[in-house]
Design a protein around this motif. Sequence first.
Motif, mmCIF file in Angstrom:
data_model
loop_
_atom_site.group_PDB
_atom_site.id
_atom_site.type_symbol
_atom_site.label_atom_id
_atom_site.label_comp_id
_atom_site.label_asym_id
_atom_site.label_seq_id
_atom_site.Cartn_x
_atom_site.Cartn_y
_atom_site.Cartn_z
ATOM 1 N N HIS A 150 0.854 -1.195 0.000
ATOM 2 C CA HIS A 150 0.000 0.000 0.000
ATOM 3 C C HIS A 150 0.897 1.256 0.000
ATOM 4 O O HIS A 150 0.608 2.235 -0.681
ATOM 5 N N GLY A 151 1.975 1.214 0.780
ATOM 6 C CA GLY A 151 2.907 2.348 0.824
ATOM 7 C C GLY A 151 3.548 2.599 -0.529
ATOM 8 O O GLY A 151 3.753 3.749 -0.934
ATOM 9 N N LEU A 152 3.846 1.530 -1.236
ATOM 10 C CA LEU A 152 4.489 1.658 -2.550
ATOM 11 C C LEU A 152 3.566 2.377 -3.539
ATOM 12 O O LEU A 152 4.030 3.138 -4.392
ATOM 13 N N VAL A 153 2.269 2.173 -3.400
ATOM 14 C CA VAL A 153 1.320 2.906 -4.253
ATOM 15 C C VAL A 153 1.355 4.397 -3.893
ATOM 16 O O VAL A 153 1.337 5.265 -4.773
ATOM 17 N N GLY A 154 1.457 4.712 -2.603
ATOM 18 C CA GLY A 154 1.577 6.116 -2.185
ATOM 19 C C GLY A 154 2.832 6.747 -2.767
ATOM 20 O O GLY A 154 2.793 7.879 -3.290
ATOM 21 N N VAL A 159 5.627 10.521 -6.309
ATOM 22 C CA VAL A 159 6.747 10.789 -7.221
ATOM 23 C C VAL A 159 6.222 11.131 -8.619
ATOM 24 O O VAL A 159 6.805 11.965 -9.319
ATOM 25 N N ALA A 160 5.096 10.517 -9.011
ATOM 26 C CA ALA A 160 4.513 10.832 -10.322
ATOM 27 C C ALA A 160 4.229 12.334 -10.424
ATOM 28 O O ALA A 160 4.486 12.954 -11.460
ATOM 29 N N VAL A 170 5.590 7.488 -13.610
ATOM 30 C CA VAL A 170 5.772 6.585 -12.461
ATOM 31 C C VAL A 170 4.471 5.821 -12.267
ATOM 32 O O VAL A 170 3.421 6.436 -12.021
ATOM 33 N N ASN A 171 4.516 4.526 -12.411
ATOM 34 C CA ASN A 171 3.294 3.722 -12.304
ATOM 35 C C ASN A 171 3.550 2.454 -11.492
ATOM 36 O O ASN A 171 4.702 2.040 -11.311
#
Length: 250
Positions: A150-154, A159-160, A170-171
């Motif tokens: 979940h943190g990685l999606v944040g 960053v995107a 950034v996806n």
Amino acid sequence: MSFKGKTVLVTGAGSGIGLAIARAFAREGARVLVHDVRDASRLAEELGGVYLQADLADPEGVEALGRRGAEMGVDILVNNAGFQHIAPVEEFPLATWQKMLQVMLTAPFQLTRALLPGMKGRGWGRILNIASIHALVASPFKSAYISAKHGLVGLTRAVALEAGPFGITVNAIAPAYVRTPLVEGQIRDQAKTLGIPPEEVVEKVFLAQAAVRRLIEPEEVAELALFLASEKASAITGAVFPIDLGWTAR
Ligand code: NAP
């Protein structure tokens, strides 16, 4: 889809999804920096790339990897390395929790921080974070993995927004169960725990939420990664792409 002239760093490229992604980029002409904790120099040689060793559980090792990557001009960063540990939250070992957050969330942040300046300087870049369906939904006994993903999606979204004006996207990719050594190990463990054959574990446990009733192949994830790194996907950023057999359609 040609990636000639592009340099790609794939973490955890010695196995499973990372291996398929590294092979796919090499096939499309990219120079592949094959990272893994275990020796993957033969694979790097086979792909005409370079092997970079680092234990992502060690923040200093990640910094050194980031410096090497920056020197080598990484255009495409694929944060893929990861591992699973299953335990009820009240029994979850603190050291394992911290290691999982370091490998699957902090190391992607460190590599992003190290490689973004070069991408900005060249006016082009791609960051692909291999998250999981567990970045979008939860299952019991996987608290650290789910928190990290979940943190990685944040991180992907934040960053995107910062990198978009510089031609950098950034996806995140969010797969359900992919046929890799990580999942094959889980199938074996559950078969033992539940006392049923591995095929039944796949059908009853792993595909319980799936509309398309099969495991995903690593090459299918690699094809999505290639597309997101391509010019055709330059308008797509800050997004999370499930490849999940219909899991999150429920
Ligand atoms: P895998 O076959 O086990 O490959 C993971 C790779 O990461 C391995 O080469 C592993 O090295 C490496 N790695 C693990 N810990 C590391 C560390 N501390 N430092 C450096 N490298 C390390 O797993 P996979 O299934 O391909 O998973 C790849 C990614 O996809 C992971 O982030 C995983 O969470 C995600 N994912 C997988 C699935 C799935 O169903 N397979 C679904 C959703 C998301 P060793 O083998 O030497 O430990």
